[in-house]
Design a protein around this motif. Structure first.
Motif, PDB file in Angstrom:
ATOM      1  N   ALA A   1     -12.823  -7.463   2.780  1.00  0.00           N
ATOM      2  CA  ALA A   1     -11.813  -6.792   1.952  1.00  0.00           C
ATOM      3  C   ALA A   1     -12.465  -6.176   0.723  1.00  0.00           C
ATOM      4  O   ALA A   1     -12.123  -5.065   0.311  1.00  0.00           O
ATOM      5  CB  ALA A   1     -10.732  -7.788   1.547  1.00  0.00           C
TER       6      ALA A   1
ATOM      7  N   PHE B   1       1.406 -11.969   6.206  1.00  0.00           N
ATOM      8  CA  PHE B   1       2.072 -12.171   7.488  1.00  0.00           C
ATOM      9  C   PHE B   1       2.684 -13.560   7.583  1.00  0.00           C
ATOM     10  O   PHE B   1       2.247 -14.504   6.925  1.00  0.00           O
ATOM     11  CB  PHE B   1       1.086 -11.983   8.635  1.00  0.00           C
ATOM     12  CG  PHE B   1       0.711 -10.558   8.853  1.00  0.00           C
ATOM     13  CD1 PHE B   1       1.344  -9.807   9.825  1.00  0.00           C
ATOM     14  CD2 PHE B   1      -0.277  -9.963   8.087  1.00  0.00           C
ATOM     15  CE1 PHE B   1       1.000  -8.489  10.026  1.00  0.00           C
ATOM     16  CE2 PHE B   1      -0.620  -8.647   8.283  1.00  0.00           C
ATOM     17  CZ  PHE B   1       0.015  -7.910   9.255  1.00  0.00           C
TER      18      PHE B   1
ATOM     19  N   ARG C   1      -3.377   0.893  -0.087  1.00  0.00           N
ATOM     20  CA  ARG C   1      -3.971  -0.414  -0.317  1.00  0.00           C
ATOM     21  C   ARG C   1      -3.253  -1.174  -1.432  1.00  0.00           C
ATOM     22  O   ARG C   1      -3.305  -2.391  -1.488  1.00  0.00           O
ATOM     23  CB  ARG C   1      -5.436  -0.202  -0.693  1.00  0.00           C
ATOM     24  CG  ARG C   1      -6.321  -1.351  -0.420  1.00  0.00           C
ATOM     25  CD  ARG C   1      -7.707  -0.875  -0.179  1.00  0.00           C
ATOM     26  NE  ARG C   1      -8.231  -0.185  -1.360  1.00  0.00           N
ATOM     27  CZ  ARG C   1      -9.209   0.710  -1.294  1.00  0.00           C
ATOM     28  NH1 ARG C   1      -9.733   1.019  -0.149  1.00  0.00           N
ATOM     29  NH2 ARG C   1      -9.635   1.278  -2.380  1.00  0.00           N
TER      30      ARG C   1
ATOM     31  N   VAL D   1       4.082  -0.648   4.877  1.00  0.00           N
ATOM     32  CA  VAL D   1       2.620  -0.711   4.802  1.00  0.00           C
ATOM     33  C   VAL D   1       1.943   0.151   5.871  1.00  0.00           C
ATOM     34  O   VAL D   1       0.723   0.165   5.963  1.00  0.00           O
ATOM     35  CB  VAL D   1       2.080  -2.156   4.922  1.00  0.00           C
ATOM     36  CG1 VAL D   1       2.457  -2.957   3.712  1.00  0.00           C
ATOM     37  CG2 VAL D   1       2.547  -2.823   6.183  1.00  0.00           C
ATOM     38  N   GLY D   2       2.733   0.850   6.684  1.00  0.00           N
ATOM     39  CA  GLY D   2       2.135   1.789   7.624  1.00  0.00           C
ATOM     40  C   GLY D   2       1.780   1.210   8.972  1.00  0.00           C
ATOM     41  O   GLY D   2       1.040   1.826   9.734  1.00  0.00           O
ATOM     42  N   LEU D   3       2.302   0.033   9.289  1.00  0.00           N
ATOM     43  CA  LEU D   3       2.020  -0.539  10.603  1.00  0.00           C
ATOM     44  C   LEU D   3       2.979   0.008  11.658  1.00  0.00           C
ATOM     45  O   LEU D   3       2.721  -0.079  12.841  1.00  0.00           O
ATOM     46  CB  LEU D   3       2.099  -2.066  10.559  1.00  0.00           C
ATOM     47  CG  LEU D   3       0.955  -2.741   9.798  1.00  0.00           C
ATOM     48  CD1 LEU D   3       1.190  -4.234   9.685  1.00  0.00           C
ATOM     49  CD2 LEU D   3      -0.374  -2.465  10.483  1.00  0.00           C
TER      50      LEU D   3
ATOM     51  N   ARG E   1      -7.265 -12.877   0.249  1.00  0.00           N
ATOM     52  CA  ARG E   1      -7.861 -11.642   0.755  1.00  0.00           C
ATOM     53  C   ARG E   1      -7.020 -10.427   0.381  1.00  0.00           C
ATOM     54  O   ARG E   1      -7.560  -9.371   0.064  1.00  0.00           O
ATOM     55  CB  ARG E   1      -8.026 -11.710   2.273  1.00  0.00           C
ATOM     56  CG  ARG E   1      -8.812 -10.543   2.773  1.00  0.00           C
ATOM     57  CD  ARG E   1      -9.109 -10.647   4.210  1.00  0.00           C
ATOM     58  NE  ARG E   1      -7.919 -10.999   4.954  1.00  0.00           N
ATOM     59  CZ  ARG E   1      -7.868 -11.025   6.266  1.00  0.00           C
ATOM     60  NH1 ARG E   1      -8.943 -10.758   6.957  1.00  0.00           N
ATOM     61  NH2 ARG E   1      -6.767 -11.332   6.881  1.00  0.00           N
ATOM     62  N   SER E   2      -5.681 -10.566   0.418  1.00  0.00           N
ATOM     63  CA  SER E   2      -4.881  -9.416  -0.015  1.00  0.00           C
ATOM     64  C   SER E   2      -5.117  -9.137  -1.485  1.00  0.00           C
ATOM     65  O   SER E   2      -5.142  -7.981  -1.901  1.00  0.00           O
ATOM     66  CB  SER E   2      -3.384  -9.633   0.203  1.00  0.00           C
ATOM     67  OG  SER E   2      -3.129 -10.651   1.085  1.00  0.00           O
TER      68      SER E   2
ATOM     69  N   ARG F   1       6.843  -3.699   7.641  1.00  0.00           N
ATOM     70  CA  ARG F   1       5.717  -3.132   8.383  1.00  0.00           C
ATOM     71  C   ARG F   1       5.682  -1.613   8.256  1.00  0.00           C
ATOM     72  O   ARG F   1       4.612  -1.011   8.229  1.00  0.00           O
ATOM     73  CB  ARG F   1       5.797  -3.544   9.849  1.00  0.00           C
ATOM     74  CG  ARG F   1       5.532  -5.032  10.078  1.00  0.00           C
ATOM     75  CD  ARG F   1       5.868  -5.430  11.506  1.00  0.00           C
ATOM     76  NE  ARG F   1       5.115  -4.646  12.472  1.00  0.00           N
ATOM     77  CZ  ARG F   1       3.877  -4.948  12.867  1.00  0.00           C
ATOM     78  NH1 ARG F   1       3.304  -6.028  12.406  1.00  0.00           N
ATOM     79  NH2 ARG F   1       3.257  -4.189  13.728  1.00  0.00           N
TER      80      ARG F   1
ATOM     81  N   VAL G   1      -8.050  -6.703  -2.859  1.00  0.00           N
ATOM     82  CA  VAL G   1      -7.973  -5.247  -3.026  1.00  0.00           C
ATOM     83  C   VAL G   1      -7.062  -4.864  -4.195  1.00  0.00           C
ATOM     84  O   VAL G   1      -6.649  -3.718  -4.315  1.00  0.00           O
ATOM     85  CB  VAL G   1      -7.528  -4.538  -1.731  1.00  0.00           C
ATOM     86  CG1 VAL G   1      -8.573  -4.729  -0.643  1.00  0.00           C
ATOM     87  CG2 VAL G   1      -6.184  -5.026  -1.255  1.00  0.00           C
TER      88      VAL G   1
ATOM     89  N   ARG H   1      -5.302   5.750   2.840  1.00  0.00           N
ATOM     90  CA  ARG H   1      -5.694   4.337   2.904  1.00  0.00           C
ATOM     91  C   ARG H   1      -5.940   3.783   1.508  1.00  0.00           C
ATOM     92  O   ARG H   1      -5.585   2.657   1.192  1.00  0.00           O
ATOM     93  CB  ARG H   1      -6.965   4.177   3.751  1.00  0.00           C
ATOM     94  CG  ARG H   1      -6.752   4.443   5.214  1.00  0.00           C
ATOM     95  CD  ARG H   1      -7.877   3.852   6.038  1.00  0.00           C
ATOM     96  NE  ARG H   1      -9.160   4.447   5.729  1.00  0.00           N
ATOM     97  CZ  ARG H   1      -9.632   5.553   6.287  1.00  0.00           C
ATOM     98  NH1 ARG H   1      -8.914   6.175   7.191  1.00  0.00           N
ATOM     99  NH2 ARG H   1     -10.797   6.038   5.951  1.00  0.00           N
TER     100      ARG H   1
ATOM    101  N   GLN I   1       0.207  -4.660  -0.215  1.00  0.00           N
ATOM    102  CA  GLN I   1      -0.365  -5.589   0.752  1.00  0.00           C
ATOM    103  C   GLN I   1       0.734  -6.398   1.426  1.00  0.00           C
ATOM    104  O   GLN I   1       1.846  -6.507   0.915  1.00  0.00           O
ATOM    105  CB  GLN I   1      -1.373  -6.517   0.074  1.00  0.00           C
ATOM    106  CG  GLN I   1      -2.673  -5.815  -0.242  1.00  0.00           C
ATOM    107  CD  GLN I   1      -3.337  -5.279   1.013  1.00  0.00           C
ATOM    108  OE1 GLN I   1      -3.589  -6.004   1.951  1.00  0.00           O
ATOM    109  NE2 GLN I   1      -3.600  -3.975   1.015  1.00  0.00           N
ATOM    110  N   TYR I   2       0.399  -6.939   2.580  1.00  0.00           N
ATOM    111  CA  TYR I   2       1.387  -7.606   3.429  1.00  0.00           C
ATOM    112  C   TYR I   2       0.882  -9.003   3.737  1.00  0.00           C
ATOM    113  O   TYR I   2      -0.252  -9.173   4.157  1.00  0.00           O
ATOM    114  CB  TYR I   2       1.508  -6.797   4.718  1.00  0.00           C
ATOM    115  CG  TYR I   2       2.720  -7.083   5.558  1.00  0.00           C
ATOM    116  CD1 TYR I   2       3.908  -6.395   5.348  1.00  0.00           C
ATOM    117  CD2 TYR I   2       2.680  -8.004   6.579  1.00  0.00           C
ATOM    118  CE1 TYR I   2       5.020  -6.636   6.128  1.00  0.00           C
ATOM    119  CE2 TYR I   2       3.794  -8.248   7.367  1.00  0.00           C
ATOM    120  CZ  TYR I   2       4.950  -7.555   7.135  1.00  0.00           C
ATOM    121  OH  TYR I   2       6.048  -7.793   7.907  1.00  0.00           O
TER     122      TYR I   2
END
Ligand code: ADP
Ligand code: MG
Lengths: 296, 348
Positions: free
Chosen positions: B116, B96, B90, B60-62, B165-166, B57, B169, B86, B93-94
Motif C-alpha cells: 500500500a 471489507f 485512493r 470506491v469503483g468496484l 493498510r487502508s 462498492r 494511503v 486512481r 478506502q473500503y
C-alpha cells in the motif's frame, strides 16, 4: 521464489511410485552423457542383436549399439523436447489465459473462442498437420506440439485467473489504487503460474508420448539422435527374434507417461494446501493473539 | 449535518446487475443521493440485500454505476481516467466485511502494508518500516506481527491489519461495510472502539454500514435508512432513533430490544411482515408498500419524495409528517444513552 516453495511443498505430498518414476527420468535426462556406459551411436556389428552380457547390460540393437546407453540418452532427448514444448505452450497459454481472466468482457470472449477451436482439434492431428505443411525437423516438431498444447494451458490459466481476480484481496488492491500492471504482474501472474505449473505435470507425460509417437512415425526426432520411438521402429523388424529390444523402450516410455499422469492426478486432487499442521497453527495463533493490546 | 462543501457527494446513483433471469435487471442501488462532510461519521442501515454494500462498492469503483455522479471535493470522478482517477479515488478506502479474504495469504502483514505504501509512492525501505510500525501501532498491533502471515492471525487482528493498510494511503473517507459483523462478539466492541478512536484522532470521515442498529446509534452522528435500493429516511442519529418517521424505519428500530426491562415489556412488536420483495421487479410507487401496515392507494402510484421534517430530517413517506408529529407527543421509546465506551454495551 515463492512459486518454487509452493511447488516443492506440493511435491512432498505425492505418491512414491510416480515420484520415483519421474525422478529417475529427470535425473537420467539431466546426467545422461555422464551416466551412459557407451557412446549411444557407436556401432559394433559384431555385437549386433547381442543379448544381456557384462559388456552390454541390456543387449544391443541390430547395428550393435548399446541399448542401455541409448535408453539413457533418449531420456535426455525426451526431457529436453518436453521442456521446450511445455515452455512455449505454457508461456503462450498463460499469457492468453491471464489476459482473458483479467480483462473479461469481449476480450475474454474472443480469446476463449480461439482457445475452444484449438481444444476441439485433437493435439496429435494438429501436430501432424503442421509437420505436413512445414516438413519434418526438430524445431518443427517442437513448435507443432506447442501449437497443439497451448489451448489447454490457456483454458486452465483463465479459470485460475478468474478465480484469483474474484478474491477480495485483489479488490482491496484496486481500492488502494494499485495500477493494472501491479495487479497483473505482482499478484495475478505469479499465483496463476504457480497453479498452472502444477497442472502441467499431467501434460508432461502426454507430451513425452507425442514426441515418441511422432518419432515412431518418422516425423519427429531424426536419426541418429537416440529416441525411444525410434528405438521401437528400429527394433520392430526383429520382433520375433529379439523381442527384448522392442519391449524395453516401450516399457520405459510407459513408466514415464504413467508416472507423470499419476503425479498430475494426485496434485490436482491435492490442491488444498495444508502447509501448517492444525496443532502448530493453533499454537501460533494463540501466541499471536496475546499481542493485541487491550484498548484503553 | 452536511456542510456547504461536502467531502463526498453521491448524486442520483444507480447501479444495476444483470439478473440470472434473462434480460432482467436488479437495481441494487436506485437513485441514491448521500453526502458526507469532512470528519463526519455517518451510518447506513437496512435489511440484508437492500443494496448497502453495492452502494459502497460503487463509490470506491468496484462496481460501475449505470448513471449518477460521485463527487469527491466537488470533482466528478467519472470525468477522470487512469492514474489520475486512481490517485484521487485512493482518498476513499473500503473496509471489507470479511477480514479472512481481504488479505493475500502469500504476503506477510508487513509486505501487505508495504505494498500500500509503494502504491502511495513511498519506496524507501527504511521509511516504509517506520510507517509500518506507526500504522500497526495505530491499530493496536505490535511491530512483531509484520513478519507473520495472515493465517496466523485471528479475525479481529486481520481486520485491524486491513484497517492499518487502508490508513497507509492516508484516506479521508473510510467506507466500513459491516466491519465487525464477521467477528466474535467479544472482539466486536474492541474493533468498534478502534474505529471510534481513529475517527477522532485522524479526523477520517466514515460511512458506517451496519445492521446492528444499536452500534450505529452510538457511533454515528447521522444515519441513512435504505430499503430495496433507495434511501427512505435520513436524520441525525438522535432524532432518527427518537422520532422515526417512515414505517420501515419505525419497524426496523422497533426490532431493537431495549436494555431497560420496563420499556421492553411495553415495546410494540414490529409492524413489518413478509419478506423483502424481489429486487428484479420491485413494487410500483413506494417500494415498502407491500409490507407496510399503513399502505394506501396513493402509495402504488408514485415514489413518495423525501419530505423535509426538520432541517436535518427527511423521510420518503406520504404520512411522514403525521408520524413525525405523533412521535413528538410520545415519550422517547429509547432514551438516548450517554456517549460512552461501546464495550459497556456488551457488558450489560
Ligand atoms: N455482483 C452481483 N451480481 C448480481 N447481483 C448482485 C451482485 N451484487 C449484489 N447483487 C444483488 O444486489 C442486491 C443488493 O446486494 P448488497 O448490496 O450486497 O446488499 P446488502 O449489502 O445491503 O446486504 C441483492 O439483491 C444482491 O443479490
Ligand atoms: Mg452487504
Amino acid at each position: 521464489m515463492r512459486i518454487l516453495q509452493d511447488f516443492a511443498r506440493s511435491l512432498r505430498q505425492l505418491p512414491r511410485v510416480s515420484m520415483v518414476a519421474v525422478g529417475v527420468f529427470v535425473t537420467l535426462g539431466v546426467l545422461a552423457p555422464y551416466i551412459a556406459p557407451h557412446d549411444p551411436n557407436a556401432q559394433d556389428l559384431l555385437a549386433a542383436h547381442a543379448g544381456i552380457s557384462w559388456e552390454h547390460w541390456l543387449g544391443a540393437d541390430h547395428l550393435g549399439r548399446d541399448t542401455l546407453s541409448r535408453l539413457i540418452v533418449s531420456a535426455r532427448t525426451s526431457l529436453v523436447g518436453m521442456c521446450l514444448v511445455l515452455l512455449i505452450a505454457l508461456s503462450v497459454g498463460i499469457t492468453i489465459g491471464t489476459i482473458a481472466g483479467y480483462k473479461r468482457g469481449w476480450v475474454e470472449e474472443v480469446l476463449m473462442r480461439i482457445v475452444d477451436v484449438g481444444l476441439a482439434m485433437p493435439s496429435l492431428i494438429v501436430a501432424l498437420a503442421v509437420i505436413g505443411i512445414f516438413g519434418t525437423g526438430y524445431w518443427n516438431m517442437i513448435f507443432a506440439l506447442a501449437l497443439a498444447w497451448w489451448p489447454g494451458s490457456a483454458r486452465i490459466s483463465r479459470a485460475v485467473a478468474v478465480g484469483v481476480m474474484n478474491r477480495p484481496h485483489i479488490e482491496t488492491l484496486r481500492v488502494l489504487g494499485a495500477s493494472p500492471l501491479r495487479v497483473y504482474f505482482h499478484h495475478l501472474l505469479p499465483t496463476t503460474i504457480g497453479a498452472v505449473l502444477v497442472y502441467a505435470t499431467a501434460d508432461a507425460g502426454a507430451v513425452a508420448l507425442s514426441i515418441a509417437t511422432l518419432s515412431f512415425l518418422g516425423l519427429g526426432i531424426q536419426p541418429p539422435t537416440p529416441e525411444w520411438g525410434q528405438m521401437l521402429v528400429d527394433a520392430l523388424p526383429y520382433l520375433e527374434t529379439v523381442p527384448m529390444q522392442v519391449i524395453l523402450p516401450g516399457l520405459v516410455l510407459t513408466a514415464v507417461v504413467i508416472g507423470f499422469n499419476l503425479l498430475g492426478e494426485s496434485i490436482a486432487l491435492n490442491r488444498v494446501p495444508t502447509p501448517l499442521s492444525r496443532r502448530i497453527l493453533a499454537s501460533r495463533r494463540m501466541l499471536a493473539s496475546n499481542w493485541t493490546r487491550a484498548q484503553q | 449535518m452536511p456542510e456547504a462543501q461536502p467531502l463526498l457527494r453521491v448524486e442520483n446513483l444507480v447501479t444495476r446487475f444483470k439478473s440470472v433471469e434473462r434480460s432482467k435487471w436488479i437495481s441494487a442501488v436506485d437513485d441514491v443521493s448521500i453526502t458526507l462532510a469532512p470528519g463526519e461519521m455517518v451510518g447506513l442501515v437496512g435489511e440484508s440485500g437492500c443494496g448497502k454494500s453495492t452502494l459502497g462498492r460503487t463509490i470506491v469503483g468496484l462496481e460501475r454505476p449505470q448513471s449518477g455522479r460521485i463527487l469527491l471535493d466537488g470533482v466528478d470522478l467519472s470525468t477522470l481516467r487512469g492514474a489520475e482517477l486512481r490517485r484521487r479515488r485512493r482518498a476513499i478506502q473500503y473496509v471489507f466485511q470479511d477480514p479472512y479474504a481481504s488479505l493475500n495469504d502469500r504476503q506477510t502483514i508487513g509486505e501487505a502494508i508495504a505494498e500500500a505504501l509503494i502504491i502511495m509512492g513511498i519506496s524507501d525501505p527504511a521509511e516504509q518500516r517506520r510507517r509500518i510500525r506507526t500504522l500497526l501501532d495505530q491499530v493496536g498491533l505490535p511491530d512483531a506481527l509484520a513478519e507473520r502471515y495472515p493465517r496466523e492471525l485471528s479475525g479481529g487482528q486481520r481486520q485491524r491489519v486491513a484497517i492499518a493498510r487502508s490508513l497507509a494511503v492516508e484516506p479521508r473517507v473510510l467506507i466500513c461495510d459491516e466491519p465487525v459483523s464477521a467477528l466474535d462478539l467479544s472482539i466486536r466492541a474492541q474493533v468498534m472502539n478502534l474505529f471510534l478512536r481513529l475517527h477522532k484522532d485522524l479526523g477520517v470521515a466514515c460511512l458506517f454500514i451496519a445492521h446492528d442498529l444499536a452500534l450505529v446509534r452510538q457511533a454515528t452522528s447521522r444515519t441513512y435508512v435504505m430499503y430495496l435500493g433507495k434511501i427512505i429516511e435520513e436524520a441525525t442519529s438522535a432524532e432518527l432513533y427518537a422520532r422515526p418517521s417512515h414505517p420501515y424505519s419505525k419497524a426496523l428500530l422497533g426490532s431493537i430490544p431495549s436494555a431497560d426491562p420496563r420499556i421492553e415489556v411495553t415495546r410494540e412488536p414490529p409492524e413489518i411482515f413478509g419478506d423483502i420483495p424481489s429486487p428484479t421487479n420491485p413494487p410500483s410507487g413506494c417500494r415498502f408498500r407491500t409490507r407496510c401496515p399503513h399502505a394506501a392507494e396513493v402509495c402504488a402510484s408514485a415514489v413518495p419524495p423525501l419530505v423535509a421534517l426538520s432541517p436535518s430530517h427527511q423521510a420518503g413517506c406520504v404520512l411522514a409528517e403525521k408520524f413525525y408529529a405523533e412521535s413528538a407527543a410520545q415519550p422517547l421509546p429509547h432514551p438516548a444513552p450517554a456517549p460512552r465506551d461501546i464495550q459497556t454495551m456488551h457488558a450489560r
